[in-house]
Scaffold this active site. Structure first.
Site, short mmCIF file in Angstrom:
data_model
loop_
_atom_site.label_atom_id
_atom_site.label_comp_id
_atom_site.label_asym_id
_atom_site.label_seq_id
_atom_site.Cartn_x
_atom_site.Cartn_y
_atom_site.Cartn_z
CB ALA A 39 -0.92 0.00 1.20
N GLY A 40 1.95 1.23 0.81
CA GLY A 40 2.86 2.38 0.86
C GLY A 40 3.57 2.58 -0.47
CG ASP A 41 5.89 -0.52 -1.90
OD1 ASP A 41 6.54 0.15 -1.09
OD2 ASP A 41 5.87 -1.76 -1.91
#
Ligand code: RIB
Length: 309
Positions: free
Chosen positions: A255-257
């Site tokens: 999700a962060g990527d």
């Protein structure tokens, strides 16, 4: 008008994913459910996230190193499908491509172990070969799954050419000030923010405290991602808590990527910072509704639909 141009440098892994009721504790064996193989690696996920979120015609270049093996071949084939420029994906004949072992629990949370392989041999010399691509970028995106001296070499080139840099400080590690002061946007999650500042980040107040410390170390823009609680944006004259999009999380891997890749895509086309963070939050929310890292990266149309809804 010149086409928007995003350059991502970083890791590429093949993810081995086991879906399981809960993450096993040390010494514990648990029987899992399904097994899947998917393309991953924080850098590669960010490049794919950017390519799918970008407006048509945007050039996304990925600088990385994979092994001379079938996993490396498959990773590159995947990037080509997403029309990512692969001229600076180097091959290591001595080390295998990176592999990540991932447990995904029923609540969507995960636990990841990485065998870096070829990612660990991406060198400042390789970055030099890709210098022209970095110099002509609208934005450079980096994370910390490749050697820090290589990350630093890329930041130096970008800094000299006045190319803005997004650094996603993942996996968490302390960073020297000479790196931080050349970063334009730093995007830690709660754990990474705590590693960098010593502040246990849990909410808007603590995120603001951590951001202030990072500003004092020379980072002009800080975006602390807080998972299901949203994101805190701290820039000169702009402090704002961005509300999360409510979705049912199946797998929070990457999700962060996806947040970082889609943020870069939006900024490369001249979108304002606040709007770009909303766009990135929508992309990250969509990514947690699907299993796997790169398979979960949403397309621009889906992101815009969620933003309209
Ligand atoms: O951020 C998720 C990624 O971390 C996975 O794709 C895995 O490969 C590790 O790099």
């Amino acid at each position: 008008m010149a086409r928007a141009n995003v350059v991502v440098m970083g890791s590429s892994n093949t993810d081995m994913i086991i879906q399981i009721k809960k993450i096993p504790r040390p010494g514990e064996t648990l029987l899992g459910d399904k097994f899947n193989i998917a393309q991953g690696g924080k850098g590669a996920n960010q490049a794919v996230g950017a390519a799918r979120a970008a407006k048509p015609g945007t050039q996304v270049t990925f600088i990385a190193k994979v092994g001379k093996d079938v996993f490396g071949d498959q990773a590159i084939a995947g990037f080509k499908k997403d029309k990512i420029q692969t001229d600076y994906i180097f091959r290591d004949s001595k080390n295998p491509s990176g592999v990540a072992l991932i447990f995904v629990a029923e609540d969507g949370k995960n636990s990841i172990g990485v065998a870096s392989g070829a990612n660990a041999t991406l060198s400042p010399g390789d970055v030099k070969k890709a210098a022209q691509a970095i110099k002509s970028a609208d934005i450079l995106v980096l994370q910390l799954e490749t050697p820090l001296e290589t990350v630093q070499a890329a930041i130096e080139i970008a800094d000299q050419a006045e190319v803005p840099v997004i650094l996603n400080p993942a996996p968490a590690q302390k960073l020297p000030q000479e790196i931080l002061q050349k970063v334009t946007i730093l995007t830690p999650n709660e754990i990474e923010a705590e590693t960098l500042t010593g502040i246990a980040v849990k909410n808007k107040t603590t995120a603001a405290q951590a951001a202030k410390i990072l500003h004092d170390q020379g980072v002009p823009i800080v975006i602390v991602t807080l998972g299901a609680k949203g994101a805190y944006l701290s820039a000169p004259a702009l402090k704002e808590m961005i509300k999360p999009f409510k979705v049912k999380a199946l797998d929070t891997t990457a999700a962060g990527d996806i947040f970082n890749g889609s943020l870069a895509a939006a900024l490369s086309e001249g979108t304002g910072l606040l709007e770009a963070v909303h766009f990135a939050s929508a992309a990250a929310a969509l990514s947690v509704t699907k299993l796997g890292a790169q398979p979960s990266a949403p397309r621009r149309r889906e992101i815009n639909e969620l933003l309209k809804a």
